[in-house]
Design a protein around this motif. Structure first.
Motif, PDB file in Angstrom:
ATOM      1  N   ALA A 140     -13.280  -6.317 -13.341  1.00 24.19           N
ATOM      2  CA  ALA A 140     -14.510  -5.719 -13.875  1.00 24.19           C
ATOM      3  C   ALA A 140     -14.992  -6.468 -15.101  1.00 24.19           C
ATOM      4  O   ALA A 140     -16.201  -6.635 -15.313  1.00 24.19           O
ATOM      5  N   GLU A 141     -14.045  -6.937 -15.916  1.00 21.65           N
ATOM      6  CA  GLU A 141     -14.423  -7.724 -17.099  1.00 21.65           C
ATOM      7  C   GLU A 141     -15.122  -9.014 -16.686  1.00 21.65           C
ATOM      8  O   GLU A 141     -16.136  -9.409 -17.268  1.00 21.65           O
ATOM      9  N   GLY A 142     -14.591  -9.686 -15.663  1.00 24.07           N
ATOM     10  CA  GLY A 142     -15.228 -10.903 -15.176  1.00 24.07           C
ATOM     11  C   GLY A 142     -16.621 -10.638 -14.637  1.00 24.07           C
ATOM     12  O   GLY A 142     -17.559 -11.412 -14.873  1.00 24.07           O
ATOM     13  N   LEU A 143     -16.773  -9.531 -13.911  1.00 29.66           N
ATOM     14  CA  LEU A 143     -18.083  -9.176 -13.368  1.00 29.66           C
ATOM     15  C   LEU A 143     -19.065  -8.886 -14.494  1.00 29.66           C
ATOM     16  O   LEU A 143     -20.232  -9.319 -14.451  1.00 29.66           O
ATOM     17  N   ALA A 144     -18.601  -8.185 -15.538  1.00 35.83           N
ATOM     18  CA  ALA A 144     -19.475  -7.899 -16.678  1.00 35.83           C
ATOM     19  C   ALA A 144     -19.878  -9.182 -17.389  1.00 35.83           C
ATOM     20  O   ALA A 144     -21.037  -9.344 -17.815  1.00 35.83           O
ATOM     21  N   GLN A 145     -18.951 -10.121 -17.525  1.00 29.75           N
ATOM     22  CA  GLN A 145     -19.275 -11.396 -18.165  1.00 29.75           C
ATOM     23  C   GLN A 145     -20.327 -12.156 -17.354  1.00 29.75           C
ATOM     24  O   GLN A 145     -21.245 -12.760 -17.918  1.00 29.75           O
ATOM     25  N   LEU A 146     -20.208 -12.118 -16.046  1.00 26.41           N
ATOM     26  CA  LEU A 146     -21.151 -12.821 -15.177  1.00 26.41           C
ATOM     27  C   LEU A 146     -22.533 -12.175 -15.269  1.00 26.41           C
ATOM     28  O   LEU A 146     -23.557 -12.859 -15.429  1.00 26.41           O
ATOM     29  N   HIS A 147     -22.592 -10.846 -15.179  1.00 23.58           N
ATOM     30  CA  HIS A 147     -23.874 -10.144 -15.238  1.00 23.58           C
ATOM     31  C   HIS A 147     -24.511 -10.296 -16.618  1.00 23.58           C
ATOM     32  O   HIS A 147     -25.725 -10.414 -16.741  1.00 23.58           O
ATOM     33  N   TRP A 151     -26.232 -13.561 -14.046  1.00 22.84           N
ATOM     34  CA  TRP A 151     -25.900 -14.036 -12.707  1.00 22.84           C
ATOM     35  C   TRP A 151     -25.342 -12.906 -11.858  1.00 22.84           C
ATOM     36  O   TRP A 151     -24.693 -11.986 -12.360  1.00 22.84           O
ATOM     37  N   VAL A 152     -25.583 -12.997 -10.549  1.00 26.76           N
ATOM     38  CA  VAL A 152     -24.969 -12.125  -9.548  1.00 26.76           C
ATOM     39  C   VAL A 152     -23.945 -12.962  -8.787  1.00 26.76           C
ATOM     40  O   VAL A 152     -24.234 -14.094  -8.396  1.00 26.76           O
ATOM     41  N   HIS A 153     -22.735 -12.420  -8.584  1.00 25.45           N
ATOM     42  CA  HIS A 153     -21.711 -13.184  -7.868  1.00 25.45           C
ATOM     43  C   HIS A 153     -22.080 -13.348  -6.407  1.00 25.45           C
ATOM     44  O   HIS A 153     -22.031 -14.448  -5.853  1.00 25.45           O
ATOM     45  N   GLY A 154     -22.409 -12.255  -5.736  1.00 25.49           N
ATOM     46  CA  GLY A 154     -22.877 -12.327  -4.353  1.00 25.49           C
ATOM     47  C   GLY A 154     -21.793 -12.314  -3.299  1.00 25.49           C
ATOM     48  O   GLY A 154     -22.104 -12.138  -2.110  1.00 25.49           O
ATOM     49  N   ASP A 155     -20.526 -12.482  -3.682  1.00 24.22           N
ATOM     50  CA  ASP A 155     -19.466 -12.507  -2.668  1.00 24.22           C
ATOM     51  C   ASP A 155     -18.135 -12.084  -3.290  1.00 24.22           C
ATOM     52  O   ASP A 155     -17.110 -12.732  -3.102  1.00 24.22           O
ATOM     53  N   LEU A 156     -18.149 -10.971  -4.020  1.00 20.65           N
ATOM     54  CA  LEU A 156     -16.927 -10.479  -4.639  1.00 20.65           C
ATOM     55  C   LEU A 156     -16.029  -9.864  -3.564  1.00 20.65           C
ATOM     56  O   LEU A 156     -16.414  -8.904  -2.888  1.00 20.65           O
ATOM     57  N   LYS A 157     -14.840 -10.410  -3.414  1.00 22.36           N
ATOM     58  CA  LYS A 157     -13.860  -9.937  -2.428  1.00 22.36           C
ATOM     59  C   LYS A 157     -12.485 -10.464  -2.852  1.00 22.36           C
ATOM     60  O   LYS A 157     -12.397 -11.345  -3.724  1.00 22.36           O
TER      61      LYS A 157
END
Length: 511
Positions: A140-147, A151-157
């Motif tokens: 979640a921290e990585g996703l928050a840093q990206l947003h 940026w949108v990751h688009g393929d989080l899995k």
């Protein structure tokens, strides 16, 4: 990436640039990853080991090449522009020039930080993962840093979450990532069925690709969290297509969401919110709020079997595990810091002691906010000492400051119409302008985000020191600071001198 047949076959011992290929690690539809070691005659500041991602740009049809080149450019763009603690690092890019091997000739090679394993491998046993809550908080921290960076990751899995030797998580594989343009971004028409938000099935498609929003990543996180914590997907079905159909029935209101009974209540609520069927409802729970809730849920479930959550970490570019701080011209500080690996119960007065002096009068109640705010990016000039120096100069750490004549409030002297751009969606009441008073929990992280944004926009070559000039930008703008060329107006000189003084005072002695 998976460990199936390799898209790109590279023999052991093959040399590309400074690297010697060792064993294969993983492969996907567009490329293959190999372990590599630095050759003995290599020069420069490179790690001893890395992962080489080979992308076969020279061996496809023209149409395939156009698509593949777009994916490669997306990934390189993210990795070059963003250096965040929870995103995998890229050291360099290379191109294979080997006419004797037409299957490799022209291939693009990304030289990446070497991971220990990937989340999908850890989940291969089909059981809940020990340490899963802490790992999810880091994802979640990585996703928050990206947003936060737009940026949108688009393929989080799981295949795109890498786990390092110390057990920490990194987000990887950004070939479907897209930079936001307002509320939307445009991404290629690829998706992993089990993790793609249902609205992507009927999203607008233009010649630039499919419209995506950050809330699609939030959906993916909800699916991933359910899988990590329960060992199963949140939607029934024996195949990705069947589970995809079940997710669509749920999104259309034809079926209920049935989560695993073993989930604790905090995780159940968080996953339910992440899997809100529509974008509008889901967008109320942005990545920042997901991060806070994931950290709280993980902390509540901490046990001897789970890794302890640690404060944000800053590493040297190639993983040197030591903090360095040196005062240089004009009060600017060049640093690469690694916050101390303290448990959450450590003395608050010592939090971030390696990067923020404990003996210079920074109020204890603000230390964590200040140190964490500097971790919003990897800009060397954005340090806890700079943030503390600015807060001291702006308000003398007065969280209740109110200056209506100048429309400035709180510890960082924000105006609501300016603060609007540096807070999260959840902190904008009804999407409008924040209203004073602005608490430190809002003001200090916003200051970190602002400095991360402005740091590359203020010339590092100006007299007076880059960090002091970043502080001046907060008082004016980056355009004006660049125009001043190191000679700010007379009325701002006391401000600059004060920031420089406290910057030196709050920077720990490197000796």
């Amino acid at each position: 990436m998976t460990t199936g047949p390799f898209t790109v076959t590279v023999p052991e011992g093959y040399r590309v640039g400074a690297w010697e290929v060792r064993r294969p690690l993983a492969s996907g539809a567009f490329g293959s990853v190999y372990a590599a070691r630095r050759a003995g005659d290599a020069t420069g500041d490179l790690p001893a080991e890395a992962a080489l991602k080979f992308l076969p740009t020279g061996t496809r049809t023209p149409r395939q090449l156009r698509h593949l080149q777009d994916l490669i450019e997306r990934e390189i763009d993210v990795l070059r522009r963003l250096r965040r603690p929870r995103l995998i690092r890229m050291y360099e890019t290379l191109t294979v020039d080997d006419g004797a091997r037409p299957e490799l000739d022209g291939a693009t090679v990304l030289v990446l930080e070497r991971a220990q394993t990937s989340l999908d491998r850890l989940l291969a046993a089909g059981e809940p993962l020990d340490g899963g809550p802490a790992l999810l908080a880091q994802i979640a921290e990585g996703l928050a840093q990206l947003h936060r960076a737009g940026w949108v990751h688009g393929d989080l899995k799981p295949a795109n979450v890498l786990v390092m030797a110390d057990g920490s998580a990194r987000l990887a594989d950004f070939n479907l990532a897209a930079e936001l343009e307002g509320t939307h971004a445009y991404a290629p028409l690829f998706a992993s069925p089990d993790f793609a938000a249902p609205e992507l099935l009927w999203a607008d498609v233009t010649e630039r690709g499919q419209q995506v929003r950050p809330s699609a990543d939030v959906w993916s996180f909800g699916v991933l969290a359910h899988l990590v914590l329960s060992g199963g997907y949140p939607f029934p079905g024996s195949s990705p297509a069947a589970r995809r159909d079940a997710a669509v029935r749920y999104a259309q209101g034809d079926d209920d969401l049935r989560l695993a009974p073993a989930l604790t209540e905090p995780w159940r609520r968080l996953i339910t919110d992440c899997l809100a069927p529509g974008h509008v409802a889901r967008s109320r729970h942005d990545a920042e709020s997901v991060l806070r809730r994931a950290e709280a849920a993980a902390g509540a479930e901490r046990s001897p079997r789970l890794p302890r959550l640690r404060p944000p970490r800053w590493r040297r570019r190639f993983g040197v595990a030591a903090a360095t701080a040196a005062v240089v011209g004009g009060g600017a500080v060049a640093w690469s810091a690694l916050a101390a690996d303290e448990p959450a119960s450590a003395d608050p007065a010592r939090y971030g002691a390696d990067v923020l002096s404990t003996e210079a009068g920074v109020p204890v109640e603000f230390r964590r906010l200040i140190v964490d705010a500097a971790g919003a990016c990897d800009e060397p000039s954005v340090t806890p000492a700079l943030i503390a120096a600015m807060l001291k100069t702006e308000s003398d750490f007065d969280a209740e400051l109110a200056d209506p004549a100048n429309d400035e409030y709180g510890i960082a002297r924000w105006s609501g119409h300016v603060l609007y751009y540096w807070v999260t969606d959840a902190e904008r009441p009804d999407g409008g302008e924040p209203q004073p008073p602005f608490p430190p929990e809002t003001s200090i992280p916003a200051l970190g985000r602002y400095l991360c944004f402005v740091a590359p926009r203020v010339s590092a070559d100006l007299p007076g020191g880059h960090q002091v000039n970043l502080a001046l930008a907060h008082r004016s703008s980056d355009e004006r600071v660049n125009e001043w060329a190191g000679s700010p107006p007379e009325q701002l000189r006391p401000y600059a001198d004060s920031v420089a003084h406290y910057l030196e005072l709050y920077t720990p002695d490197a000796g």
